[in-house]
Design a protein around this motif. Structure first.
Motif, PDB file in Angstrom:
ATOM      1  N   ALA A 126     -52.305 -26.928  19.128  1.00 44.75           N
ATOM      2  CA  ALA A 126     -53.649 -27.788  18.814  1.00 44.75           C
ATOM      3  C   ALA A 126     -53.902 -27.491  17.383  1.00 44.75           C
ATOM      4  CB  ALA A 126     -54.740 -27.113  19.735  1.00 44.75           C
ATOM      5  N   CYS A 127     -54.844 -28.197  16.929  1.00 40.81           N
ATOM      6  CA  CYS A 127     -55.238 -28.152  15.329  1.00 40.81           C
ATOM      7  C   CYS A 127     -55.383 -27.101  14.833  1.00 40.81           C
ATOM      8  CB  CYS A 127     -56.699 -28.790  15.376  1.00 40.81           C
ATOM      9  SG  CYS A 127     -56.822 -30.523  15.879  1.00 40.81           S
ATOM     10  N   GLY A 128     -55.706 -25.957  15.637  1.00 41.26           N
ATOM     11  CA  GLY A 128     -55.895 -24.402  14.903  1.00 41.26           C
ATOM     12  C   GLY A 128     -54.858 -24.067  14.472  1.00 41.26           C
ATOM     13  N   VAL A 129     -53.452 -24.602  15.058  1.00 36.85           N
ATOM     14  CA  VAL A 129     -52.447 -24.077  14.287  1.00 36.85           C
ATOM     15  C   VAL A 129     -52.286 -24.140  12.718  1.00 36.85           C
ATOM     16  CG1 VAL A 129     -49.882 -23.606  14.719  1.00 36.85           C
ATOM     17  CG2 VAL A 129     -51.462 -23.900  16.681  1.00 36.85           C
ATOM     18  N   ASP A 130     -52.676 -25.403  12.567  1.00 36.32           N
ATOM     19  CA  ASP A 130     -52.499 -25.705  11.216  1.00 36.32           C
ATOM     20  C   ASP A 130     -53.483 -24.758  10.176  1.00 36.32           C
ATOM     21  OD1 ASP A 130     -51.136 -27.872  11.437  1.00 36.32           O
ATOM     22  OD2 ASP A 130     -52.590 -29.553  11.289  1.00 36.32           O
ATOM     23  N   ALA A 131     -54.479 -24.366  10.757  1.00 35.73           N
ATOM     24  CA  ALA A 131     -55.325 -23.180   9.856  1.00 35.73           C
ATOM     25  C   ALA A 131     -54.256 -21.835   9.892  1.00 35.73           C
ATOM     26  CB  ALA A 131     -56.377 -22.859  10.428  1.00 35.73           C
ATOM     27  N   LEU A 132     -53.731 -21.474  11.023  1.00 37.96           N
ATOM     28  CA  LEU A 132     -52.936 -20.520  11.145  1.00 37.96           C
ATOM     29  C   LEU A 132     -51.721 -20.625   9.992  1.00 37.96           C
ATOM     30  CD1 LEU A 132     -51.837 -18.207  13.555  1.00 37.96           C
ATOM     31  CD2 LEU A 132     -49.983 -19.717  13.252  1.00 37.96           C
ATOM     32  N   GLN A 133     -51.027 -21.640  10.144  1.00 35.92           N
ATOM     33  CA  GLN A 133     -50.081 -21.892   9.019  1.00 35.92           C
ATOM     34  C   GLN A 133     -50.325 -21.632   7.909  1.00 35.92           C
ATOM     35  OE1 GLN A 133     -46.745 -25.065   9.929  1.00 35.92           O
ATOM     36  NE2 GLN A 133     -48.497 -26.236  10.498  1.00 35.92           N
ATOM     37  N   CYS A 134     -51.557 -22.240   7.317  1.00 37.40           N
ATOM     38  CA  CYS A 134     -52.014 -22.073   5.963  1.00 37.40           C
ATOM     39  C   CYS A 134     -52.256 -20.527   5.550  1.00 37.40           C
ATOM     40  CB  CYS A 134     -53.408 -22.929   5.927  1.00 37.40           C
ATOM     41  SG  CYS A 134     -52.976 -24.736   5.755  1.00 37.40           S
ATOM     42  N   LEU A 135     -52.934 -20.081   6.704  1.00 38.05           N
ATOM     43  CA  LEU A 135     -53.457 -18.495   6.460  1.00 38.05           C
ATOM     44  C   LEU A 135     -52.428 -17.530   6.536  1.00 38.05           C
ATOM     45  CD1 LEU A 135     -57.031 -18.667   8.238  1.00 38.05           C
ATOM     46  CD2 LEU A 135     -56.622 -18.291   5.775  1.00 38.05           C
ATOM     47  N   THR A 136     -51.559 -17.589   7.418  1.00 41.07           N
ATOM     48  CA  THR A 136     -50.566 -16.517   7.612  1.00 41.07           C
ATOM     49  C   THR A 136     -49.120 -16.726   6.763  1.00 41.07           C
ATOM     50  OG1 THR A 136     -49.741 -17.572   9.493  1.00 41.07           O
ATOM     51  CG2 THR A 136     -51.750 -16.011   9.825  1.00 41.07           C
ATOM     52  N   GLY A 137     -48.975 -18.144   6.518  1.00 43.27           N
ATOM     53  CA  GLY A 137     -47.884 -18.140   6.061  1.00 43.27           C
ATOM     54  C   GLY A 137     -46.718 -18.432   7.113  1.00 43.27           C
ATOM     55  N   SER A 138     -47.012 -18.415   8.408  1.00 41.67           N
ATOM     56  CA  SER A 138     -45.881 -18.585   9.337  1.00 41.67           C
ATOM     57  C   SER A 138     -46.100 -20.080   9.648  1.00 41.67           C
ATOM     58  CB  SER A 138     -46.743 -17.864  10.720  1.00 41.67           C
ATOM     59  OG  SER A 138     -46.434 -16.577  10.686  1.00 41.67           O
ATOM     60  N   THR A 139     -45.054 -20.736   9.015  1.00 45.91           N
ATOM     61  CA  THR A 139     -45.066 -22.370   8.940  1.00 45.91           C
ATOM     62  C   THR A 139     -44.017 -22.924   9.821  1.00 45.91           C
ATOM     63  OG1 THR A 139     -43.889 -22.345   7.152  1.00 45.91           O
ATOM     64  CG2 THR A 139     -46.014 -22.186   6.695  1.00 45.91           C
ATOM     65  N   PHE A 140     -44.006 -24.001  10.376  1.00 43.69           N
ATOM     66  CA  PHE A 140     -42.947 -24.657  11.018  1.00 43.69           C
ATOM     67  C   PHE A 140     -41.368 -24.811  10.488  1.00 43.69           C
ATOM     68  CE2 PHE A 140     -40.515 -28.256  12.714  1.00 43.69           C
ATOM     69  CZ  PHE A 140     -40.729 -28.377  14.050  1.00 43.69           C
ATOM     70  N   GLY A 141     -41.624 -24.702   9.016  1.00 42.01           N
ATOM     71  CA  GLY A 141     -40.409 -25.096   8.392  1.00 42.01           C
ATOM     72  C   GLY A 141     -39.896 -23.636   7.872  1.00 42.01           C
ATOM     73  N   LYS A 142     -40.497 -22.447   8.177  1.00 44.49           N
ATOM     74  CA  LYS A 142     -40.140 -21.267   7.663  1.00 44.49           C
ATOM     75  C   LYS A 142     -39.404 -20.590   8.753  1.00 44.49           C
ATOM     76  CE  LYS A 142     -42.592 -18.734   5.232  1.00 44.49           C
ATOM     77  NZ  LYS A 142     -44.034 -18.667   4.313  1.00 44.49           N
ATOM     78  N   GLY A 143     -39.631 -21.092   9.947  1.00 45.32           N
ATOM     79  CA  GLY A 143     -38.910 -20.094  11.022  1.00 45.32           C
ATOM     80  C   GLY A 143     -39.665 -19.178  11.666  1.00 45.32           C
ATOM     81  N   ASN A 144     -40.915 -18.906  11.051  1.00 47.14           N
ATOM     82  CA  ASN A 144     -41.580 -17.739  11.694  1.00 47.14           C
ATOM     83  C   ASN A 144     -42.760 -18.136  12.371  1.00 47.14           C
ATOM     84  OD1 ASN A 144     -42.788 -18.524   9.224  1.00 47.14           O
ATOM     85  ND2 ASN A 144     -43.255 -16.495   8.423  1.00 47.14           N
ATOM     86  N   LEU A 145     -42.981 -19.232  13.013  1.00 46.00           N
ATOM     87  CA  LEU A 145     -43.808 -19.886  13.628  1.00 46.00           C
ATOM     88  C   LEU A 145     -42.976 -20.339  15.167  1.00 46.00           C
ATOM     89  CD1 LEU A 145     -46.690 -20.966  14.263  1.00 46.00           C
ATOM     90  CD2 LEU A 145     -45.948 -23.337  13.434  1.00 46.00           C
ATOM     91  N   ILE A 146     -43.432 -19.289  16.133  1.00 46.10           N
ATOM     92  CA  ILE A 146     -42.710 -19.484  17.481  1.00 46.10           C
ATOM     93  C   ILE A 146     -43.538 -20.217  18.284  1.00 46.10           C
ATOM     94  CG2 ILE A 146     -41.749 -18.280  19.385  1.00 46.10           C
ATOM     95  CD1 ILE A 146     -40.922 -16.092  17.107  1.00 46.10           C
ATOM     96  N   PHE A 147     -43.276 -21.491  18.963  1.00 47.48           N
ATOM     97  CA  PHE A 147     -44.354 -22.054  19.898  1.00 47.48           C
ATOM     98  C   PHE A 147     -43.793 -21.780  21.309  1.00 47.48           C
ATOM     99  CE2 PHE A 147     -45.165 -26.457  21.643  1.00 47.48           C
ATOM    100  CZ  PHE A 147     -46.409 -26.231  22.017  1.00 47.48           C
ATOM    101  N   ARG A 148     -44.931 -21.107  22.079  1.00 48.32           N
ATOM    102  CA  ARG A 148     -44.722 -21.232  23.532  1.00 48.32           C
ATOM    103  C   ARG A 148     -45.750 -21.976  24.308  1.00 48.32           C
ATOM    104  NH1 ARG A 148     -43.630 -14.847  23.315  1.00 48.32           N
ATOM    105  NH2 ARG A 148     -41.707 -14.828  22.515  1.00 48.32           N
TER     106      ARG A 148
END
Lengths: 176, 176
Positions: free
Chosen positions: A49-71
């Motif tokens: 959901a939308c909130g994951v975009d805030a998480l990407q920005c704040l933590t630097g766990s991004t879809f393209g960096k391989g450190n964002l795991i989706f369950r």
């Protein structure tokens, strides 16, 4: 990244983005961590959901960096793990504490989320989790049919030929 | 978002990010589109490498907005679709045109990617694709075991009780 930069990344302001902002910030605070330049932090998110975009920005766990795991559990839960401290924290948004009259108006809901006390809406727990593996770089090979480059782990065998998944699927359905 | 903002979002500069930057820009140019505020653009990405972070920033197809579709084919291919014009474009990075001596040095490789002519490294084609469905908002229910909120579509039935996937898995393995 500050909140207005995050809104710019997401494209618009909404309650979901505000929820993710509060959740990710609370996780970073609990871990005493800053944004991940490389893969220092790993985030496991239980929805997309939308909130994951805030998480990407704040933590630097991004879809393209391989450190964002989706369950895909459909839960408003982020687990953030620090490879430096080997600590993990589970942050859950508790929607039941939001008054019904607030939830009816999306603008008011977002403002309410941003300004209320964290303990009203969030549950933050330290957790023991196994260290997630780092993202790996793989070499690529050309598909024997379309000649386009394919990561070696995604190659399929089609009668002894190394092919990409779209070509494999096309050949299989043409002959099926 | 400009290139330095994209580097900041990703956390570091690298050849993969530069490749995604060129690919996403070429796609937007071919579609004559600007960044997606909501879901005007949908992007289908065929890998989850660094470049997708540039695509998220440039197109507004983000993980949290439901307009970023991941097909795990291990290919350096982005298909970008505009809901406004109903046009789609497929952008492929052709790694074989990059000189070997350039690829050895990551910094030089990134600079080379950013400055070379698009036709040297990219193949851009218009494509007919079916319009991807819009992201849907779902209501949530509490899990009968942990009481945490779960999106209705991710609920599992455990002997007549509606439970979340982690509780379902735990109960199944405890009794298995």
């Amino acid at each position: 990244m500050n909140y207005s930069e995050i809104v710019r990344f997401h494209g618009h302001e909404c309650p979901g983005l505000a929820i993710g902002y509060r959740m990710a910030l609370a996780g970073l605070e609990a871990l005493k961590c800053i944004r991940s330049k490389d893969e220092e932090l790993v985030s496991i998110v239980e929805n997309d959901a939308c909130g994951v975009d805030a998480l990407q920005c704040l933590t630097g766990s991004t879809f393209g960096k391989g450190n964002l795991i989706f369950r895909n559990y459909g839960k408003q839960v982020y687990t953030i793990y620090s490879r430096n401290s080997h600590k993990g924290v589970r942050v859950r948004f508790n929607v039941t504490t939001v008054p019904d009259e607030i939830r009816k108006d999306r603008k008011r809901f977002a403002e309410w989320i941003l300004s209320c006390a964290a303990e009203n809406i969030l549950e933050v727990k330290t957790v023991d989790i196994e260290q997630p593996p780092r993202a790996k770089t793989r070499t690529s090979l050309p598909c024997a049919i379309c000649r386009e480059s394919v990561m070696e782990t995604r190659i399929r065998d089609l009668d002894g030929r190394s092919v990409c998944i779209p070509c494999f699927n096309k050949e299989s359905s043409d002959n099926g």
